[in-house]
Motif scaffolding. Structure first.
Motif, short mmCIF file in Angstrom:
data_model
loop_
_atom_site.label_atom_id
_atom_site.label_comp_id
_atom_site.label_asym_id
_atom_site.label_seq_id
_atom_site.Cartn_x
_atom_site.Cartn_y
_atom_site.Cartn_z
N ASP A 114 -27.81 -35.79 37.35
CA ASP A 114 -27.96 -34.79 36.29
C ASP A 114 -29.44 -34.47 36.09
O ASP A 114 -30.19 -35.31 35.57
CB ASP A 114 -27.36 -35.31 34.99
CG ASP A 114 -25.86 -35.57 35.10
OD1 ASP A 114 -25.22 -34.95 35.96
OD2 ASP A 114 -25.35 -36.39 34.32
N GLU A 117 -29.53 -29.07 36.47
CA GLU A 117 -28.12 -28.84 36.71
C GLU A 117 -27.52 -30.15 37.20
O GLU A 117 -28.23 -31.13 37.43
CB GLU A 117 -27.91 -27.76 37.79
CG GLU A 117 -28.43 -26.40 37.45
CD GLU A 117 -28.16 -25.42 38.58
OE1 GLU A 117 -26.98 -25.20 38.93
OE2 GLU A 117 -29.14 -24.89 39.14
N ARG A 118 -26.20 -30.17 37.37
CA ARG A 118 -25.53 -31.35 37.93
C ARG A 118 -25.43 -31.18 39.44
O ARG A 118 -25.04 -30.11 39.94
CB ARG A 118 -24.15 -31.53 37.33
CG ARG A 118 -24.16 -31.68 35.81
CD ARG A 118 -22.80 -32.12 35.29
NE ARG A 118 -21.72 -31.29 35.83
CZ ARG A 118 -20.43 -31.64 35.83
NH1 ARG A 118 -20.07 -32.79 35.32
NH2 ARG A 118 -19.51 -30.82 36.30
N ARG A 134 -24.77 -28.18 44.34
CA ARG A 134 -24.71 -27.86 42.91
C ARG A 134 -23.25 -27.96 42.46
O ARG A 134 -22.37 -27.30 43.01
CB ARG A 134 -25.26 -26.47 42.67
CG ARG A 134 -26.72 -26.33 43.08
CD ARG A 134 -27.17 -24.89 43.23
NE ARG A 134 -27.39 -24.26 41.93
CZ ARG A 134 -27.88 -23.03 41.80
NH1 ARG A 134 -28.16 -22.30 42.88
NH2 ARG A 134 -28.07 -22.52 40.60
N ASP A 136 -21.86 -27.20 39.52
CA ASP A 136 -21.35 -26.15 38.63
C ASP A 136 -21.67 -24.75 39.15
O ASP A 136 -21.95 -23.82 38.38
CB ASP A 136 -21.95 -26.34 37.22
CG ASP A 136 -21.67 -27.73 36.67
OD1 ASP A 136 -20.49 -28.11 36.66
OD2 ASP A 136 -22.62 -28.42 36.27
N TRP A 137 -21.62 -24.59 40.45
CA TRP A 137 -21.93 -23.31 41.08
C TRP A 137 -20.67 -22.79 41.75
O TRP A 137 -20.15 -23.41 42.68
CB TRP A 137 -23.05 -23.50 42.11
CG TRP A 137 -23.59 -22.22 42.65
CD1 TRP A 137 -23.37 -21.69 43.89
CD2 TRP A 137 -24.47 -21.31 41.99
NE1 TRP A 137 -24.03 -20.51 44.05
CE2 TRP A 137 -24.72 -20.25 42.88
CE3 TRP A 137 -25.05 -21.29 40.72
CZ2 TRP A 137 -25.55 -19.18 42.54
CZ3 TRP A 137 -25.87 -20.23 40.39
CH2 TRP A 137 -26.11 -19.19 41.31
N ASP A 152 -13.08 -26.18 41.04
CA ASP A 152 -12.46 -27.00 40.01
C ASP A 152 -11.12 -27.54 40.47
O ASP A 152 -10.32 -26.84 41.12
CB ASP A 152 -12.26 -26.19 38.73
CG ASP A 152 -13.57 -25.84 38.06
OD1 ASP A 152 -14.57 -26.53 38.34
OD2 ASP A 152 -13.59 -24.87 37.26
N VAL A 158 -13.33 -32.20 40.93
CA VAL A 158 -13.76 -31.08 41.77
C VAL A 158 -13.36 -31.34 43.21
O VAL A 158 -13.35 -32.49 43.67
CB VAL A 158 -15.28 -30.83 41.69
CG1 VAL A 158 -15.68 -30.40 40.29
CG2 VAL A 158 -16.06 -32.06 42.12
#
Length: 261
Positions: A114, A117-118, A134, A136-137, A152, A158
């Protein structure tokens, strides 16, 4: 991980003394690790027990110049990153089979870092991204090893895709390294484990990948694959030395072919 061990680890992967924990540093360490420390399961075929103790892992990977599989490599890399100030979470992952089904929980270990970004970090796969992904991309992520997509899944999990093929599903819940010990034991002892059924040592190179499986040397350069059979134990030892920097007193015993009833 103490400062002296950190310095030895950084020398092992050819990295300089780092500064602040940034994305650029994470990317640099990730790539250097993949090019210096092989993904290998030789211990299983050398009769060496694999334990997830940091001191044992440091002795094997850092001091003896060996590699390992996901629990060892990602587990030890997590310790290095934490010592350098990175916020790291260990995640359990299930691997997708060729049939599209998922294996059992804890079949794979990956990391989440973290920062701004994560990021999904994985230096413990036979062939995966050269750089962190990444988390959350939503768009495809170009990488020297292929095109990756993180989508997701259920309950905050994920799925990671490489060139359109699902690779594994990573959980959202954080874990400790000891949580992976039972599956690590199963992987090295069960006749149903992929690792007891195969022998591999593989390393990312600047222009592709090199893999040694028994006496078969496989090189991939600019997408072109070449395979050759090495003649005799001396040639196999020389290949471990030349391509992976390993000096092996004893060669691993290749697994016996499965008996078909």
């Amino acid at each position: 991980m103490d400062d002296q061990t950190v310095r030895r680890y950084l020398r092992r992967i050819g990295a300089q003394a780092p500064g602040e924990p940034t994305v650029d540093l994470l990317r640099d360490l990730h790539l250097r690790h993949l090019r210096a420390v092989p993904f290998e399961n030789l211990s299983i075929h050398l009769g060496e027990p694999i334990t997830l103790d940091e001191g044992v892992l440091v002795a094997k990977v850092v001091d003896r110049g060996r590699g390992g599989f996901c629990y060892e490599l990602n587990g030890l890399f997590a310790s290095l990153l934490r010592a350098l100030g990175f916020p790291v979470t260990l995640l359990s992952a299930q691997v997708y089979t060729p049939a599209g089904t998922l294996t059992h929980p804890f079949d794979h270990l990956v990391l989440r870092v973290d920062l701004d970004e994560r990021y999904l970090v994985d230096v413990g796969s036979g062939a995966h991204s050269s750089y962190p992904l990444r988390l959350d991309w939503p768009e495809p992520q170009a990488d020297p090893s292929g095109e990756f997509l993180v989508v997701d899944g259920p309950d905050g999990d994920v799925d990671v895709l490489m060139d359109g093929v699902r690779q594994y599903r990573a959980e959202a819940r954080g874990r400790s390294l000891t949580d992976f010990a039972p599956t690590c034991w199963w992987q090295q002892t069960s006749p149903d484990s992929h690792f007891t059924q195969s022998l591999t040592c593989s390393l990312l190179t600047p222009d592709g990948r090199v893999t040694l499986s028994g006496n078969r040397l496989i090189t991939t350069v600019a997408g072109e694959r070449t395979e050759c059979a090495l003649d005799g134990d001396d040639a196999v030892r020389a290949a471990y030395r030349t391509h992976f920097g390993m000096e092996l007193d004893q060669l691993p015993t290749p697994p016996r072919p499965a008996v078909v009833a």
